[in-house]
Scaffold this motif. Structure first.
Motif, PDB file in Angstrom:
ATOM      1  N   VAL A 153       6.544   1.680  11.047  1.00  0.00           N
ATOM      2  CA  VAL A 153       6.898   3.004  10.530  1.00  0.00           C
ATOM      3  C   VAL A 153       5.625   3.763  10.191  1.00  0.00           C
ATOM      4  O   VAL A 153       4.717   3.222   9.543  1.00  0.00           O
ATOM      5  CB  VAL A 153       7.788   2.890   9.276  1.00  0.00           C
ATOM      6  CG1 VAL A 153       8.130   4.286   8.745  1.00  0.00           C
ATOM      7  CG2 VAL A 153       9.068   2.118   9.596  1.00  0.00           C
ATOM      8  N   ARG A 154       5.571   5.020  10.624  1.00  0.00           N
ATOM      9  CA  ARG A 154       4.416   5.876  10.331  1.00  0.00           C
ATOM     10  C   ARG A 154       4.873   7.176   9.685  1.00  0.00           C
ATOM     11  O   ARG A 154       5.973   7.667   9.938  1.00  0.00           O
ATOM     12  CB  ARG A 154       3.624   6.188  11.608  1.00  0.00           C
ATOM     13  CG  ARG A 154       2.890   4.983  12.148  1.00  0.00           C
ATOM     14  CD  ARG A 154       1.964   5.316  13.302  1.00  0.00           C
ATOM     15  NE  ARG A 154       1.156   4.155  13.657  1.00  0.00           N
ATOM     16  CZ  ARG A 154      -0.015   3.859  13.105  1.00  0.00           C
ATOM     17  NH1 ARG A 154      -0.534   4.682  12.202  1.00  0.00           N
ATOM     18  NH2 ARG A 154      -0.676   2.781  13.461  1.00  0.00           N
ATOM     19  N   TRP A 155       3.996   7.690   8.839  1.00  0.00           N
ATOM     20  CA  TRP A 155       4.232   9.005   8.262  1.00  0.00           C
ATOM     21  C   TRP A 155       4.134  10.067   9.353  1.00  0.00           C
ATOM     22  O   TRP A 155       3.571   9.819  10.420  1.00  0.00           O
ATOM     23  CB  TRP A 155       3.206   9.297   7.155  1.00  0.00           C
ATOM     24  CG  TRP A 155       3.404   8.453   5.946  1.00  0.00           C
ATOM     25  CD1 TRP A 155       2.760   7.289   5.638  1.00  0.00           C
ATOM     26  CD2 TRP A 155       4.330   8.691   4.881  1.00  0.00           C
ATOM     27  NE1 TRP A 155       3.223   6.778   4.451  1.00  0.00           N
ATOM     28  CE2 TRP A 155       4.183   7.621   3.959  1.00  0.00           C
ATOM     29  CE3 TRP A 155       5.254   9.681   4.606  1.00  0.00           C
ATOM     30  CZ2 TRP A 155       4.934   7.535   2.792  1.00  0.00           C
ATOM     31  CZ3 TRP A 155       5.997   9.597   3.445  1.00  0.00           C
ATOM     32  CH2 TRP A 155       5.838   8.540   2.550  1.00  0.00           C
ATOM     33  N   HIS A 156       4.675  11.227   9.065  1.00  0.00           N
ATOM     34  CA  HIS A 156       4.668  12.287  10.070  1.00  0.00           C
ATOM     35  C   HIS A 156       3.265  12.796  10.394  1.00  0.00           C
ATOM     36  O   HIS A 156       3.084  13.506  11.376  1.00  0.00           O
ATOM     37  CB  HIS A 156       5.564  13.449   9.620  1.00  0.00           C
ATOM     38  CG  HIS A 156       7.016  13.087   9.605  1.00  0.00           C
ATOM     39  ND1 HIS A 156       7.942  13.738   8.830  1.00  0.00           N
ATOM     40  CD2 HIS A 156       7.719  12.116  10.271  1.00  0.00           C
ATOM     41  CE1 HIS A 156       9.138  13.203   9.012  1.00  0.00           C
ATOM     42  NE2 HIS A 156       9.028  12.225   9.883  1.00  0.00           N
ATOM     43  N   ASP A 157       2.272  12.433   9.568  1.00  0.00           N
ATOM     44  CA  ASP A 157       0.887  12.778   9.897  1.00  0.00           C
ATOM     45  C   ASP A 157       0.175  11.648  10.635  1.00  0.00           C
ATOM     46  O   ASP A 157      -1.034  11.698  10.856  1.00  0.00           O
ATOM     47  CB  ASP A 157       0.107  13.175   8.641  1.00  0.00           C
ATOM     48  CG  ASP A 157      -0.032  12.031   7.636  1.00  0.00           C
ATOM     49  OD1 ASP A 157       0.477  10.921   7.911  1.00  0.00           O
ATOM     50  OD2 ASP A 157      -0.644  12.252   6.578  1.00  0.00           O
ATOM     51  N   GLY A 158       0.931  10.609  11.009  1.00  0.00           N
ATOM     52  CA  GLY A 158       0.363   9.528  11.805  1.00  0.00           C
ATOM     53  C   GLY A 158      -0.132   8.325  11.034  1.00  0.00           C
ATOM     54  O   GLY A 158      -0.414   7.277  11.620  1.00  0.00           O
ATOM     55  N   LYS A 159      -0.227   8.416   9.718  1.00  0.00           N
ATOM     56  CA  LYS A 159      -0.720   7.307   8.913  1.00  0.00           C
ATOM     57  C   LYS A 159       0.379   6.236   8.764  1.00  0.00           C
ATOM     58  O   LYS A 159       1.572   6.562   8.689  1.00  0.00           O
ATOM     59  CB  LYS A 159      -1.151   7.791   7.530  1.00  0.00           C
ATOM     60  CG  LYS A 159      -2.291   8.808   7.556  1.00  0.00           C
ATOM     61  CD  LYS A 159      -3.595   8.157   7.971  1.00  0.00           C
ATOM     62  CE  LYS A 159      -4.795   9.034   7.659  1.00  0.00           C
ATOM     63  NZ  LYS A 159      -4.799  10.314   8.384  1.00  0.00           N
ATOM     64  N   PRO A 160      -0.005   4.958   8.698  1.00  0.00           N
ATOM     65  CA  PRO A 160       1.013   3.901   8.559  1.00  0.00           C
ATOM     66  C   PRO A 160       1.623   3.886   7.157  1.00  0.00           C
ATOM     67  O   PRO A 160       0.964   4.212   6.166  1.00  0.00           O
ATOM     68  CB  PRO A 160       0.223   2.616   8.829  1.00  0.00           C
ATOM     69  CG  PRO A 160      -1.193   2.956   8.468  1.00  0.00           C
ATOM     70  CD  PRO A 160      -1.369   4.405   8.822  1.00  0.00           C
TER      71      PRO A 160
END
Length: 600
Positions: A153-160
């Motif tokens: 799962v990743r945040w919408h800014d690409g960070k895990p």
């Protein structure tokens, strides 16, 4: 681990149940395909999408699609199932007389209890231990929750997604300056949270709590790299930031509207006309990642205007049809050619909350008189055309907690006048208004502007109150303004609709410890016996006994009339006939957008 709520089962409905010419038992749904835009009405703009700061129903509705939690409740089975977690272990706690606290699976063995560690890693016990019953002070069931997070799962800014993101939510809930008073109570009894490693989270309750599982529906993550000043990954990192600095940073953060979430959709626009979200395409559960590429939540506070927009093809769905539009649509062949209507119930009811800090409203005789002077039956017949029912509590009336033997107070102006006079309110100067100590009984009632049902109700209520000598002044306000006044306790009465879960926690609304600015005890209600019942209710894990406590609480609260309980009404909806796989549920909001698709 999944937990089923039996009360949901009777409310299940088949796909497209209300669609004309479609029989769910006989006909097959068309194959779904991705693409297109879905446009829905929202009746108010949320102030924020930060779930800690904005706990309104509109915010929750949108966050279902753009964010996630450790657990979610399946709308159609009532089960709690892992979402951002891939597994969960629940353990009990044994307290010894010498102050030790042991957790694990508790197995009764004659004169002792065996405590067996079940969660890993980092369990406090390396192996099972036996404790003589004579050394046991108490046992609390279901008090330690260990989650293993998903790694995809990743945040919408690409960070895990990280364990720190969940710990941040818990920590912020403990900082008084964080503006989450309407939700803080949920986390009150979560006294410890830890991350044994980078994939696991463990939470400890200080006591057993009937709603322990449901708390994790609301314990979603906040991106630590965005919100936590003490996180080295934050661009504005400040290792020695105080709690007050952190709270201010969170309360005012631009990301509260420019939301960065973890969900199958991400927010691309949040303005005065509504919100827009687009499908990310990388949600871990491909089968549950939504069919529409774009979803627009269009802000239309006038429900009749929303109906006209749908009739004109500018809107695909509204669940807020007023009675006149609902019945008119059924008789309009042109409307029926492109859309259809239906209705469903979720646990919600209208009410007036009285501010008991106001001296004139602190007297139960006055509050009861105000209830007797309200003609709910005429309102149901005239406005809802009979499609509404009286309620006497904010509990789900299809469950064990609701006492259906309590009759609603009748419309009785003679008795209302007598109670007012008994409380010292009668017309001393002949101006038509009752007065006391030289002041007339004048009440300001807050109501949401643009809400047609509210407008009709308060106009009717003004007229009937005038017949007993009470002046009702109505302040129609935009929702954020109304809620701010309520949070600051700057009101006499407020007309609202309460949306509540199938099993509602009364502690937050009625316990005296919850009196304060911004809390859920909006009426500032206090009564020792009600406190006792609330405390017993939240600690009781046996559903039948909890129902007995709730029904007793129901009787006491209805006698107090701190709320003037109103009516429950169905969600009367209209939907474009091309939208398919529309399933309905008793769990708020009653439908699931990511299940829908358009079939031409």
């Amino acid at each position: 681990m999944a937990r089923r709520t039996p009360a949901v089962q009777a409310e299940l409905t088949a796909p497209d149940r209300f669609r004309p010419g479609f029989d769910p038992a006989r006909d097959k749904l068309p194959e779904p395909r991705r693409g297109g835009t879905l446009t829905l009405q929202i009746e108010a703009l949320p102030s924020s999408l930060n779930f800690l700061l904005d706990n309104t129903s509109v915010s929750r509705r949108i966050l279902r699609e753009v964010h996630g939690s450790l657990l979610v409740r399946d709308l159609f089975t009532g089960e709690h199932v892992p979402e951002l977690a891939e597994s969960l272990v629940v353990e009990d706690t044994l307290f010894t007389r010498d102050g030790r606290r042991l957790y694990g699976e508790l197995v009764e063995q004659g004169e002792s209890w065996r405590v067996v560690p079940r969660s890993a890693p980092g369990h406090a016990l390396a192996k099972a231990v036996d404790v003589p019953k004579s050394d046991v002070a108490r046992i609390d069931r279901g008090t330690v929750f260990t989650f293993r997070l998903r790694d995809d799962v990743r945040w919408h800014d690409g960070k895990p997604l990280r364990v720190e993101d969940f710990l941040l939510t818990w920590r912020l809930s403990k900082i008084p300056e964080v503006e989450c008073d309407s939700k803080r109570f949920m986390y009150d009894h979560l006294v410890l949270a830890e991350a044994p490693d980078s994939r696991h989270l463990r939470f400890f309750y200080d006591r057993q709590y009937f709603g322990a599982m449901a708390v994790f529906e609301g314990l979603g993550p906040l991106p630590s790299h965005v919100y936590d000043l003490r996180d080295p990954a934050n661009p504005q990192y400040k290792s020695d930031a105080t709690d007050a600095e952190l709270a201010r940073f969170v309360n005012e953060h631009p990301a509260n509207r420019a939301w960065i979430g973890v969900g199958p959709y991400r927010i691309t626009e949040f303005g005065n006309e509504g919100l827009e979200m687009v499908r990310t395409g990388d949600w871990w559960n491909e089968r549950d990642s939504g069919w529409f590429e774009r979803v627009r939540w269009r802000y239309i506070k006038d429900d009749s205007l929303a109906f006209r927009a749908l009739a004109a093809g500018e809107l695909d769905f509204t669940s807020r049809l007023v009675a006149d539009d609902y019945f008119a649509a059924a008789a309009d062949p042109q409307f029926q050619a492109r859309a259809y209507t239906g209705f469903f119930y979720t646990p919600r009811a209208s009410y007036i909350g009285w501010n008991l800090k106001r001296p004139e409203l602190s007297d139960v005789r006055v509050r009861t008189a105000l209830a007797l002077a309200c003609d709910w039956d005429a309102y149901i017949k005239g406005y809802y055309r009979g499609l509404a029912e009286r309620v006497t509590a904010e509990w789900y009336d299809g469950g064990r907690d609701y006492d259906r033997s309590i009759p609603p107070l009748p419309f009785d102006l003679k008795r209302a006048k007598a109670l007012l006079a008994e409380a010292g309110w009668y017309d001393r100067d002949g101006d038509g208004l009752v007065d006391k100590d030289g002041e007339p009984l004048a009440i300001e009632l807050l109501s949401q502007s643009g809400n047609r049902s509210g407008e009709v109700f308060v106009q009717s209520y003004q007229q009937t109150l005038a017949q007993v000598g009470v002046r009702l002044d109505v302040a129609a306000l935009e929702w954020p303004v109304l809620m701010e006044r309520v949070h600051q306790r700057d009101f006499d009465g407020v007309f609202k609709v309460w949306i509540f879960p199938l099993e509602s926690d009364p502690y937050q609304r009625w316990h005296s410890s919850q009196i304060g600015v911004g809390t859920a005890n909006e009426s500032s209600f206090s009564a020792p016996e009600v406190d006792r019942l609330c405390e017993a209710y939240v600690a009781e894990v046996d559903p039948e006994r909890r129902g007995e406590l709730s029904r007793e609480l129901h009787r006491r609260l209805y006698a107090e009339q701190a709320y003037l309980y109103g009516v429950k009404v169905p969600h009367k909806f209209a939907i474009d006939a091309r939208i398919r796989n529309v399933r309905l549920s008793a769990i708020d909001p009653g439908y699931r957008v990511r299940d829908w698709y358009r079939a031409e």
